[in-house]
Design a protein around this motif. Structure first.
Motif, mmCIF file in Angstrom:
data_model
loop_
_atom_site.group_PDB
_atom_site.id
_atom_site.type_symbol
_atom_site.label_atom_id
_atom_site.label_comp_id
_atom_site.label_asym_id
_atom_site.label_seq_id
_atom_site.Cartn_x
_atom_site.Cartn_y
_atom_site.Cartn_z
ATOM 1 N N UNK A 1 0.836 -1.203 0.000
ATOM 2 C CA UNK A 1 0.000 0.000 0.000
ATOM 3 C C UNK A 1 0.869 1.251 0.000
ATOM 4 N N UNK A 2 1.917 1.253 0.785
ATOM 5 C CA UNK A 2 2.791 2.424 0.842
ATOM 6 C C UNK A 2 3.489 2.653 -0.492
ATOM 7 N N UNK A 3 3.901 1.559 -1.133
ATOM 8 C CA UNK A 3 4.585 1.700 -2.420
ATOM 9 C C UNK A 3 3.661 2.240 -3.504
ATOM 10 N N UNK A 4 2.373 1.982 -3.394
ATOM 11 C CA UNK A 4 1.411 2.435 -4.407
ATOM 12 C C UNK A 4 0.822 3.800 -4.088
ATOM 13 N N UNK A 5 1.179 4.358 -2.946
ATOM 14 C CA UNK A 5 0.612 5.649 -2.532
ATOM 15 C C UNK A 5 1.708 6.690 -2.322
ATOM 16 N N UNK A 6 2.702 6.666 -3.218
ATOM 17 C CA UNK A 6 3.702 7.727 -3.232
ATOM 18 C C UNK A 6 4.853 7.581 -2.276
ATOM 19 N N UNK A 7 5.072 6.382 -1.726
ATOM 20 C CA UNK A 7 6.137 6.225 -0.738
ATOM 21 C C UNK A 7 7.111 5.113 -1.089
ATOM 22 N N UNK A 8 7.295 4.890 -2.373
ATOM 23 C CA UNK A 8 8.180 3.796 -2.784
ATOM 24 C C UNK A 8 9.639 4.036 -2.405
ATOM 25 N N UNK A 9 9.988 5.324 -2.122
ATOM 26 C CA UNK A 9 11.371 5.611 -1.727
ATOM 27 C C UNK A 9 11.743 4.965 -0.406
ATOM 28 N N UNK A 10 10.761 4.470 0.311
ATOM 29 C CA UNK A 10 11.057 3.733 1.528
ATOM 30 C C UNK A 10 11.374 2.269 1.277
ATOM 31 N N UNK A 11 11.341 1.848 0.001
ATOM 32 C CA UNK A 11 11.457 0.424 -0.302
ATOM 33 C C UNK A 11 12.412 0.103 -1.452
ATOM 34 N N UNK A 12 12.723 1.079 -2.284
ATOM 35 C CA UNK A 12 13.629 0.809 -3.411
ATOM 36 C C UNK A 12 14.746 1.841 -3.406
ATOM 37 N N UNK A 13 15.854 1.487 -4.030
ATOM 38 C CA UNK A 13 16.987 2.392 -4.102
ATOM 39 C C UNK A 13 17.588 2.644 -2.739
ATOM 40 N N UNK A 14 17.935 3.885 -2.492
ATOM 41 C CA UNK A 14 18.479 4.270 -1.191
ATOM 42 C C UNK A 14 17.310 4.483 -0.240
ATOM 43 N N UNK A 15 17.172 3.594 0.721
ATOM 44 C CA UNK A 15 15.996 3.571 1.593
ATOM 45 C C UNK A 15 15.845 4.891 2.362
#
Length: 607
Positions: A102-116
């Motif tokens: 849900x977080x990745x689909x609601x504008x917060x993917x930076x918490x999960x990919x690349x530099x966390x």
């Protein structure tokens, strides 16, 4: 101060990057809001699901997190955002163990990919996004929250969907059952998605799950149906990891006119074979778990291993010994191997801390010797039972409180409130061991005695050992241990902070030339009046150190004792606030919990 095992509790605050070999996130990079999901075809959604799973592994391997629950709910989350219109439609995720997709689909993917990005938490948080509606970190709360939301919507004359997503394990919690019952009579749009992966954190046990198993076995057609019996419309989806089937199901219940349950059968850990095969172990993982050698490395002796070794040995001579967990056995060392060896002397009461306290109280009053292992953050869910079922009835139980400490935990899982919570209830004896030997002696005394309900705050951190057997008589309630008789300054260091007290004593001697008295209070639930009275003769300052919140805590008991006297009392501990992933050392400095700061404070008074 001894090294702290914060990594075993919190999602560590780091900014390191972990790149999964050969994997990019082309599809996920295009998703910045739920509307971006609505334009995808099924094939693209399946590709997106694969990338989300890589993001879950990336996040959890970098800073720790919930692996299995999130891997299993990926397709359902994509389908939810394809069909419904968040944030107008309100989607609430129970306990937040299934919120990463849900977080990745609601504008917060930076918490999960690349530099966390460490600012993205592992839990639901409205401060992060308009797509989250509550700060949620404890289980079984979503149905109460969403029934309230639905009722408010109806009163306001508004039209939108209210959806609760709850796992089968969370359904065993008392609040979930209360919410389920109340939600059935709303008479308006209310959708509950039951994510059934036949698993809680550990295997489920209660009778509720027999009905879920019957529904799975009959593809939802069993005549015996808990949800229908309560008055819900009911829809079963066997292929709970098939995004196309889920979209079809969610479309069929969107804008429904009465409370409806969509029961989806998913696979916990889906897409990562180790998590599929060992669902309990991979529920939550520490950073670096993708390094198989690190995961398999031998573990040092801990207070959890000391506990389980004690219980297994005690069972040989104590046939009515009973080890109890409210669905968190892994967190307290109650591994599958331990549970197998305990056999009928082990009970998992599922996610039900209130019931757990009532259960052990009943067992104790009827001749068993129960030992309930529970986390500090979760024992607060059972306050009324601690007071009524346990203390009022003086049931001789043993409650082991784990992870009680000032730490860098998320605001939902702080372990600083248990001392005021437990120590101020009459009849309960709350003990704070400082070493391995003290802990084992307290545990054995508690199990053998029949006079008190006893709680033990299991030490948090590396095992400290004196190498000498502890022969203390703990039946002499509220008798402190004076480990060094000095003058002018007395330092009372409770539990985890006894070692800090030792460091402070040395610092005061080195900087101020004062040989301070050092005291291990042993008991958090009372004070040694005789010892405290004796300090008045040749002491000017008494320092209390406790690894928890000050308001209502142990130190205030000491300060109240000296209230009418000339004795100066300095209480050190945490302030009353919800800290959120603040590094522990930063908190120590903020609370003036370093030996240098405490010595500076003493110097100002003595001079």
């Amino acid at each position: 101060m001894k090294k702290r095992l914060i990594a075993t509790l919190a999602l560590l605050i780091v900014t390191q990057s972990y790149a999964l070999a050969g994997k990019d996130f082309d599809m996920l990079e295009k998703i910045n809001k739920p509307d971006d999901v609505k334009v995808l075809n099924v094939s693209q959604m399946e590709e997106l699901a694969s990338e989300i799973r890589q993001g879950i592994l990336n996040h959890s391997n970098t800073i720790g997190g919930h692996v299995g629950p999130d891997l299993g709910i990926v397709e359902a989350t994509i389908a939810l955002h394809y069909v419904f219109n968040s944030p107008k439609d309100k989607i609430v995720y129970d306990v937040s163990h299934q919120i990463y997709p849900h977080k990745m689909l609601t504008g917060r993917k930076e918490g999960f990919i690349g530099k966390i990005d460490p600012k993205i938490t592992g839990y639901s948080n409205p401060a992060e996004s308009e797509h989250d509606f509550f700060v949620v970190g404890h289980t079984s709360t979503s149905l109460s929250l969403t029934t309230g939301m639905a009722k408010a919507r109806d009163l306001n004359g508004e039209k939108y969907n209210v959806i609760a997503l709850i796992g089968d394990g969370s359904l065993s919690g008392g609040e979930a059952l209360e919410g389920l019952s109340n939600g059935a009579v709303l008479g308006s749009n209310y959708i509950i998605i039951v994510n059934d992966n036949d698993m809680s954190i550990a295997p489920t046990n209660g009778g509720l799950f027999k009905n879920l198993a019957e529904l799975r076995a009959t593809k939802g057609k069993a005549e015996n149906n808990l949800f229908k019996a309560m008055g819900y419309d009911y829809l079963y989806v066997e292929e709970g990891n098939d995004v196309e089937k889920l979209i079809e199901a969610f479309k069929s219940v969107k804008d429904c006119k009465k409370p409806t349950v969509v029961h989806i059968h998913t696979q916990k850990g889906k897409g990562y074979k180790p998590a599929e095969e060992n669902k309990e172990f991979y529920h939550w993982m520490l950073p670096g778990f993708l390094d198989a050698e690190a995961v398999a490395a031998p573990q040092p002796e801990t207070y959890t291993s000391l506990t389980t070794d004690y219980l297994l040995e005690k069972k040989k001579s104590c046939k009515n010994l009973l080890a109890v967990s409210p669905a968190t056995p892994g967190a307290t060392g109650f591994t599958p191997e331990f549970r197998e060896k305990m056999g009928k002397n082990y009970v998992d009461v599922d996610i039900a801390e209130q019931h757990a306290v009532g259960f052990v109280s009943g067992a104790a009053k009827n001749g068993a010797k129960p030992v309930l292992a529970v986390l500090s953050s979760f024992i607060q869910r059972s306050y009324d039972q601690l007071s009524q079922d346990l203390a009022l009835n003086n049931a001789p139980t043993t409650i082991l409180v784990y992870w009680g400490a000032i730490s860098g935990m998320d605001m939902t899982h702080l372990g600083v409130f248990d001392i005021p919570l437990i120590s101020n209830i009459p009849n309960i004896v709350y003990l704070a061991p400082t070493t391995k030997e003290e802990y084992l002696a307290m545990l054995d005394w508690s199990v053998e005695q029949y006079k008190y309900p006893v709680a033990i705050r299991v030490p948090f951190g590396d095992v400290v050992s004196t190498g000498k057997k502890d022969t203390t008589d703990y039946s002499k309630i509220n008798t402190f241990k004076m480990t060094n008789k000095g003058e002018k300054v007395a330092i009372i260091g409770a539990g985890n902070f006894y070692q800090l007290a030792e460091d402070v004593q040395k610092e005061i001697k080195a900087k101020l030339g004062i040989d301070a008295t050092l005291i291990n209070p042993v008991y958090l639930s009372g004070v040694d009046k005789d010892m405290l009275e004796g300090l008045k003769k040749d002491h000017k300052v008494v320092i209390t150190l406790e690894d928890g919140v000050l308001d209502g805590g142990f130190g205030e008991k000491v300060a109240r004792f000296y209230g009418a006297s000339d004795m100066k009392v300095l209480n050190y501990g945490a302030t009353k606030e919800f800290t959120d992933r603040v590094p522990t050392e930063e908190l120590y400095k903020r609370f003036r919990l370093t030996k240098e700061q405490i010595t500076e404070d003493v110097s100002e008074i003595i001079d």
